[in-house]
Design an enzyme around this catalytic site. Structure first.
Site, PDB file in Angstrom:
ATOM      1  N   CYS A 149       0.854  -1.199   0.000  1.00  0.00           N
ATOM      2  CA  CYS A 149       0.000   0.000   0.000  1.00  0.00           C
ATOM      3  C   CYS A 149       0.882   1.237   0.000  1.00  0.00           C
ATOM      4  CB  CYS A 149      -0.885   0.034   1.245  1.00  0.00           C
ATOM      5  SG  CYS A 149      -1.842  -1.458   1.563  1.00  0.00           S
ATOM      6  N   CYS A 177       2.323   3.077  -3.231  1.00  0.00           N
ATOM      7  CA  CYS A 177       1.537   4.083  -3.952  1.00  0.00           C
ATOM      8  C   CYS A 177       1.110   5.229  -3.045  1.00  0.00           C
ATOM      9  CB  CYS A 177       0.294   3.449  -4.561  1.00  0.00           C
ATOM     10  SG  CYS A 177       0.657   2.269  -5.871  1.00  0.00           S
ATOM     11  N   HIS A 178       0.702   4.877  -1.820  1.00  0.00           N
ATOM     12  CA  HIS A 178       0.065   5.876  -0.951  1.00  0.00           C
ATOM     13  C   HIS A 178       1.028   6.545   0.014  1.00  0.00           C
ATOM     14  CE1 HIS A 178      -4.004   4.829  -2.286  1.00  0.00           C
ATOM     15  NE2 HIS A 178      -3.668   3.552  -2.169  1.00  0.00           N
ATOM     16  N   CYS A 181      -8.487  -2.240  -4.197  1.00  0.00           N
ATOM     17  CA  CYS A 181      -7.080  -1.918  -4.415  1.00  0.00           C
ATOM     18  C   CYS A 181      -6.243  -3.200  -4.498  1.00  0.00           C
ATOM     19  CB  CYS A 181      -6.578  -1.058  -3.265  1.00  0.00           C
ATOM     20  SG  CYS A 181      -5.661   0.387  -3.798  1.00  0.00           S
ATOM     21  N   CYS A 212     -34.887  -0.802  13.120  1.00  0.00           N
ATOM     22  CA  CYS A 212     -33.732  -0.197  13.795  1.00  0.00           C
ATOM     23  C   CYS A 212     -34.146   1.097  14.484  1.00  0.00           C
ATOM     24  CB  CYS A 212     -32.620   0.140  12.800  1.00  0.00           C
ATOM     25  SG  CYS A 212     -32.231  -1.124  11.586  1.00  0.00           S
ATOM     26  N   CYS A 217     -35.826   1.540  18.084  1.00  0.00           N
ATOM     27  CA  CYS A 217     -35.023   1.563  19.305  1.00  0.00           C
ATOM     28  C   CYS A 217     -33.945   2.634  19.241  1.00  0.00           C
ATOM     29  CB  CYS A 217     -34.372   0.199  19.544  1.00  0.00           C
ATOM     30  SG  CYS A 217     -35.558  -1.033  20.112  1.00  0.00           S
ATOM     31  N   HIS A 218     -33.194   2.669  18.141  1.00  0.00           N
ATOM     32  CA  HIS A 218     -31.986   3.502  18.115  1.00  0.00           C
ATOM     33  C   HIS A 218     -32.267   4.976  17.860  1.00  0.00           C
ATOM     34  CE1 HIS A 218     -29.217   0.203  18.658  1.00  0.00           C
ATOM     35  NE2 HIS A 218     -29.946  -0.495  17.804  1.00  0.00           N
ATOM     36  N   ARG A 233     -21.607  -6.294  13.474  1.00  0.00           N
ATOM     37  CA  ARG A 233     -22.507  -5.734  14.480  1.00  0.00           C
ATOM     38  C   ARG A 233     -23.945  -5.699  13.962  1.00  0.00           C
ATOM     39  NH1 ARG A 233     -25.246  -5.447  17.638  1.00  0.00           N
ATOM     40  NH2 ARG A 233     -25.499  -4.193  19.522  1.00  0.00           N
ATOM     41  N   CYS A 293     -27.473  -7.421  15.389  1.00  0.00           N
ATOM     42  CA  CYS A 293     -28.771  -6.755  15.561  1.00  0.00           C
ATOM     43  C   CYS A 293     -29.879  -7.580  14.916  1.00  0.00           C
ATOM     44  CB  CYS A 293     -28.753  -5.368  14.913  1.00  0.00           C
ATOM     45  SG  CYS A 293     -28.112  -4.081  15.984  1.00  0.00           S
TER      46      CYS A 293
END
Lengths: 159, 175, 261, 105
Positions: C76, C79-80, C114, C177, C180-181, C218, C222
């Site tokens: 990486c 190039c970066h 990439c 979602c 609740c959130h 995550r 849920c």
């Protein structure tokens, strides 16, 4: 500008609610769910003591009253000791009253530590007392205990 | 107390309407049961028919008697009703009870068993925006995970057990 | 009484200000990074990079950044250059629509693009320590910077798809979602506190997992909770939702590697 | 060798007490579950030893009650410029070492 102020107030109210939440938790803490120490714990304590008295002094155990997840609870132990060649902490034992294995870990210090201090993260299977027992260079044993209310026990996978 | 009652009775006419459709649908599906080789997994065949009157389901599902003691276990069990994730109950040995739904202490004084049954079966008929999951419904759900497809959260016996226990909670006071 | 209230208000204001130094004025004031719902102990653990276990993955990513990969034999860094400079602010702009392929890519997708096109290496598997490490390392370069995703133009349909999913009831428990959130953020589910659904700390070290995990992992948890069919990590539905979450969180600081329950 | 992270002050004065913190990536598989059924055999780091300029200054015995990706912090008195070397050993006899130099001008 006025709008921003109102929004801030709402944010404060939300935060106030979240800050007040632990108070209700504390009320539940005179804990009817606390179980008596396990036989495993009592046995481990007897083996460790090996006939010696374990006195409650000199050790400070800093354990969160409320553990958000029993998979990792960070604790700190300090022992009042000059940490000299003649008088130092040799080993700090961490014992759990309710885990499937009573002994959580042992930390061996030398006078080169300068300070009798150790910190680590432990697993707690449930709400319980944790004991820190310091074994001195003269063979005497000193302890502190602290209770931690465990919100989510170690070993339950919620995905 | 009066306020609590009022908030529960908002959408009664709509609920009564929905009920007629439901009863019909259940009847058709139950008819399907009689066909040879009907699949055991077919959605609504496990559901007992019921009738909503006002904001209540007067008759026990499948005519089953509820057992309050079993109901208590279902309410407290994380893998059963898991009610305490949202509700408080007057059981001191349970730490960290929920705070999203109404406190269930005194629910047996505020509501009849028939009203409690309706709220368990499908509260969304009374309140479209409710957080309360439908505990006895298998239709009009989206992307239900395979192990739960065609199954209500609780079966008829469990619903009746929970109703029986909640109906005993007449006292507002908490221990 | 009034004095007490003023004192409390000032104290709380300080708490808000101190706990979210990167909170931009335009951020929706009702949204809080999940860090604000952590105990003081966990907050301290997240802030102390000597104790934050997510840094074990950041270190891994840093090592991988400098390692030649694939048929092209390029790292990486070839190039970066130094990520501290070239990757600063990048994570705050992801997910983003890739101009050449016209596809929505999150950071993980961009890294794998990439790898496959430039390094001619195999794509890294979702939740592998390598992909978590590289993602965490790159996101770490934006720590404290405000989320700033593009939501207009080609991104708009993705934002809308994400919003739809956010508001759609699903699973046997029939919950969206947002129920609740949004409406219940800050309230307790048993001992746990419902977050605002702000994914600004990912990949995170989650105590529940006893390890590092992606936002999509995550989201799968849920969906498991509401007993819904889970999408795969990297699925278009999750990418759209990730973009929508980021659009809601605009202005909130990146916290990678965050510590979560 | 597993990813590990040791944080030590760059420099310290002679006699100064410095705090050392360390992390290592390890799942710390307990070998038991809540239900008591064995799923995966135990695989934990059981021993950590730390030397400073060649002499042991700290040792820990870990049991399954130590959290995954173990964290430990302790103190030592700065004496001379030297390496602080951590050695972790797990149940599969996999050994990871990592070191930091403490400069004591």
């Amino acid at each position: 500008m006025t709008l921003v102020r109102v929004d801030r107030r709402q944010a404060l109210a939300t935060l106030a609610a979240s800050l007040l939440a632990p108070v209700t938790v504390r009320a539940a803490e005179s804990d009817p769910s606390m179980k008596p120490p396990s036989a495993l714990y009592l046995q481990a304590r007897t083996v460790l003591a090996n006939g010696r008295e374990i006195r409650t002094a000199r050790v400070t155990l800093d354990l969160p009253r409320l553990a958000e997840n029993g998979n990792s609870v960070t604790l700190k132990i300090d022992v009042a000791s000059p940490m000299t060649a003649a008088d130092h902490v040799r080993t700090i034992h961490i014992l759990s009253e309710q885990n499937p294995i009573a002994t959580i870990g042992r930390f061996h210090l030398t006078p080169r530590a300068g300070r009798a201090f150790v910190s680590t993260s432990v697993r707690l299977a449930t709400t319980q007392n944790v004991h820190a027992i310091a074994e001195m260079s003269d063979g005497s044993l000193w302890e502190a205990q602290a209770e931690s209310v465990v919100l989510i026990a170690a070993c339950i996978d919620g995905g | 107390m009066r306020a609590a009652r009022k908030s529960y009775s908002v959408a009664v006419p709509a609920a009564a309407c929905a009920n007629k459709r439901r009863t019909l649908a259940v009847g058709v599906l139950l008819g399907g049961l009689l066909l040879p080789g009907a699949l055991k997994t077919a959605a609504a065949e496990q559901l007992a028919p019921f009738e909503i009157v006002g904001d209540a389901i007067p008759l026990a599902l499948d005519g089953l008697p509820g057992d309050a003691e079993r109901g208590r276990v279902i309410v407290l069990d994380r893998t059963g009703g898991n009610c305490l994730i949202c509700h408080k109950v007057p059981v001191a040995s349970e730490p960290f009870q929920g705070e999203l739904g109404p406190d269930l202490a005194g629910v047996g004084g505020r509501l009849t068993a028939a009203q409690i049954r309706q709220r368990l079966v499908d509260q969304s008929r009374l309140d479209r925006a409710t957080l309360m999951p439908p505990y006895y419904r298998v239709d009009n759900l989206t992307r239900v995970a395979a192990p739960f497809q065609g199954k209500p959260v609780l079966n008829a016996q469990q619903i009746e057990d929970v109703v029986a226990w909640l109906a005993t909670l007449k006292d507002q006071e908490r221990p | 009484m009034k004095g007490w209230r003023t004192g409390l208000a000032i104290g709380l204001a300080l708490a808000v200000w101190r706990s979210s130094p990167g909170l931009a004025e335009e951020a929706s004031p009702s949204l809080h990074p999940a860090t604000e719902y952590l105990s003081t102990g966990m907050k301290a653990e997240q802030a102390d990079l000597a104790r934050n276990r997510g840094m074990l993955w950041v270190d891994q990513g840093a090592a991988l950044w400098r390692q030649a990969q694939g048929v092209a034999g390029k790292a990486c860094a070839d190039c970066h250059g130094e990520a501290e400079a070239s990757m600063r602010g990048v994570a705050a702009r992801y997910p983003a629509v890739d101009a050449t392929s016209n596809r929505l890519l999150n950071l993980e997708g961009r890294i794998n693009q990439c790898r496959t096109t430039r390094q001619q290496a195999q794509a890294l598997a979702y939740e592998s320590n390598e992909l978590l490490g590289l993602t965490a390392f790159i996101a770490y370069q934006s720590r404290g910077l405000p989320v700033n995703v593009a939501t207009g133009g080609p991104a708009q349909p993705y934002v809308e798809a994400g919003r739809k999913l956010w508001n759609e009831r699903q699973g046997q428990l029939n919950l969206a979602c947002a129920q609740c959130h949004e409406a219940k953020a800050g309230h307790k589910l048993r001992g746990d506190t419902i977050s605002s659904g702000v994914g600004t700390g990912y990949p995170v070290y989650r105590l529940e997992w006893q390890g590092m995990g992606s936002l999509h992992r995550r989201l799968r948890a849920c969906q498991l909770g509401v007993r819904a069919i889970q999408f795969d990590q990297g699925a278009p539905e999750y990418l759209a939702l990730e973009l929508y979450l980021a659009s809601r969180a605009a202005g909130l600081p990146i916290e990678t590697p965050a510590l979560r329950r | 060798m597993r990813p590990a992270r040791i944080v030590v002050p760059e420099t310290a004065k002679v006699g100064e007490i410095v705090e050392i913190k360390a992390l290592i990536q390890h799942p710390m598989v307990t070998g038991h579950t809540a239900a008591g059924a064995n799923t995966e055999p135990r695989d934990i780091i059981h021993t950590l030893t730390v030397t400073y300029d060649g002499a042991e200054i700290f040792r820990a015995d870990f049991m399954p009650g130590i959290a995954a990706n173990p964290y430990v912090a302790f103190t030592t008195v700065a004496t001379v410029t030297g390496d602080i070397v951590f050695t972790w050993t797990d149940d599969k006899s996999e050994v990871t070492t990592a070191a930091r130099t403490l400069r004591v001008p």
